[in-house]
Design a protein around this motif. Sequence first.
Motif, PDB file in Angstrom:
ATOM      1  N   GLU A 166       0.649  -1.143  -0.083  1.00 41.33           N
ATOM      2  CA  GLU A 166       0.007  -0.080   0.071  1.00 41.33           C
ATOM      3  C   GLU A 166       0.682   1.302  -0.102  1.00 41.33           C
ATOM      4  O   GLU A 166       0.633   2.175  -0.749  1.00 41.33           O
ATOM      5  CB  GLU A 166      -0.956  -0.092   1.153  1.00 41.33           C
ATOM      6  N   ILE A 206       2.533   1.508  -3.554  1.00 32.64           N
ATOM      7  CA  ILE A 206       1.594   2.135  -4.567  1.00 32.64           C
ATOM      8  C   ILE A 206       1.103   3.542  -4.287  1.00 32.64           C
ATOM      9  O   ILE A 206       1.184   4.451  -5.119  1.00 32.64           O
ATOM     10  CB  ILE A 206       0.265   1.325  -4.515  1.00 32.64           C
ATOM     11  N   GLU A 264       1.602   6.807  -6.758  1.00 33.82           N
ATOM     12  CA  GLU A 264       0.447   7.619  -7.006  1.00 33.82           C
ATOM     13  C   GLU A 264       0.655   8.987  -6.736  1.00 33.82           C
ATOM     14  O   GLU A 264       0.142   9.989  -7.507  1.00 33.82           O
ATOM     15  CB  GLU A 264      -0.736   7.202  -6.102  1.00 33.82           C
ATOM     16  N   ILE A 269       5.816  -6.398  -2.375  1.00 33.38           N
ATOM     17  CA  ILE A 269       4.850  -6.438  -3.501  1.00 33.38           C
ATOM     18  C   ILE A 269       4.932  -7.665  -4.132  1.00 33.38           C
ATOM     19  O   ILE A 269       4.291  -7.905  -5.256  1.00 33.38           O
ATOM     20  CB  ILE A 269       5.469  -5.063  -4.514  1.00 33.38           C
ATOM     21  N   LEU A 312       0.925  -5.940  -9.495  1.00 29.89           N
ATOM     22  CA  LEU A 312       1.283  -4.571  -9.456  1.00 29.89           C
ATOM     23  C   LEU A 312       0.885  -3.439 -10.620  1.00 29.89           C
ATOM     24  O   LEU A 312       0.086  -2.626 -10.510  1.00 29.89           O
ATOM     25  CB  LEU A 312       3.034  -4.349  -9.280  1.00 29.89           C
ATOM     26  N   LYS A 370      -2.978  -2.933 -10.034  1.00 34.44           N
ATOM     27  CA  LYS A 370      -3.400  -1.962  -9.094  1.00 34.44           C
ATOM     28  C   LYS A 370      -2.754  -0.505  -9.245  1.00 34.44           C
ATOM     29  O   LYS A 370      -3.525   0.397  -8.797  1.00 34.44           O
ATOM     30  CB  LYS A 370      -2.534  -2.497  -7.812  1.00 34.44           C
ATOM     31  N   LEU A 371      -1.675  -0.276  -9.923  1.00 31.49           N
ATOM     32  CA  LEU A 371      -1.348   1.014 -10.079  1.00 31.49           C
ATOM     33  C   LEU A 371      -2.125   1.627 -11.062  1.00 31.49           C
ATOM     34  O   LEU A 371      -2.310   2.943 -11.242  1.00 31.49           O
ATOM     35  CB  LEU A 371       0.278   0.948 -10.776  1.00 31.49           C
ATOM     36  N   ARG A 413      -5.352   2.828  -9.676  1.00 31.30           N
ATOM     37  CA  ARG A 413      -5.093   3.887  -8.522  1.00 31.30           C
ATOM     38  C   ARG A 413      -4.908   5.173  -9.365  1.00 31.30           C
ATOM     39  O   ARG A 413      -5.094   6.333  -8.742  1.00 31.30           O
ATOM     40  CB  ARG A 413      -4.095   3.532  -7.435  1.00 31.30           C
TER      41      ARG A 413
END
Length: 308
Positions: free
Chosen positions: A37, A40, A44, A78, A83, A86-87, A90
């Motif tokens: 978390e 990421i 972000e 990770i 990955l 998720k990226l 987000r």
Amino acid sequence: MLLCADIGGSFIDFALVHPDGRLEQRHAVPTPVDDAESFITALETLCAPYPALPLHIAIAGVENPQTGHVHAANIPGILTVPLREKLSLRTQRVVRIGNDADCFALAEARFGAARGHRNVFGLILGTGIGGGLVLDGQIVPGLGGVTGELGHAPVVIAPPFLTDPDEVAATVPLFRCGCGQSGCLDTIAGARSLERLHLWAGGTHETSHAILRLWEEGDRQATRTLSVWMTYTSAALAHVLNVTGSTVVPVAGGLSNSDLLIQTLDRAVRDRILSPTSQPLLRRAILGKDAGILGAACLGPELCYDPC
């Protein structure tokens, strides 16, 4: 333009990359290594000022194309995370991920020492041995995401008639590798492994830098060590060039700082390949710390490969 990140175990090197390779807004932040978390969120936050721009990542690890998981030994947090997916969710942008050695090879082919060549094998002679393969201007996707790993798979093999472990240990430099096998090139050819090889060959405790300096000065023991190193390293690299048809090998990593080592390895490789050439194949890489970011920029069509 693109957003690019070169991610190591200590820092995320981040920049805005123009189509001609110019970098802007470059800065680094610590890499959150133990928590997905936090990892990421860090990316972000870096991307937030640049809505919609694609994010390309070079990472010291391998993305499994089947699961999307990235195995990066120095970023354990990770390991079980898809990955890229998720990226992308987000950050609301296209995300691409490449192995850092592959990105190094791609960058040197596009902007650096291998510019003008379509088939390139990038060699990293650092703490360990790594490699990246570019064919026809593109990274080659391999089984499980692995390509160009020159350092792993046995190249040092004990003759079958040697059954006594002590006799084997005295005859060939057969060491256990971190990948679980024995006799990988990584066990003798990287900087730390060169130091172990020097002890095996009869030398004393020395740093890799000291061993190379002694060799360059003609020291007898260092010459013996480098003779063993050169035999196995040139043989492994000759196999790679024969199979891939690479026409140039940019070399990076700490050991590449020795011009004599690169020149000697180049001659040894050219003596072993099937297509003799009088032109050097090995060249010192020129992009340095920019290679990861620039290689990441070349992962997609936004900054396409141009060998001219």
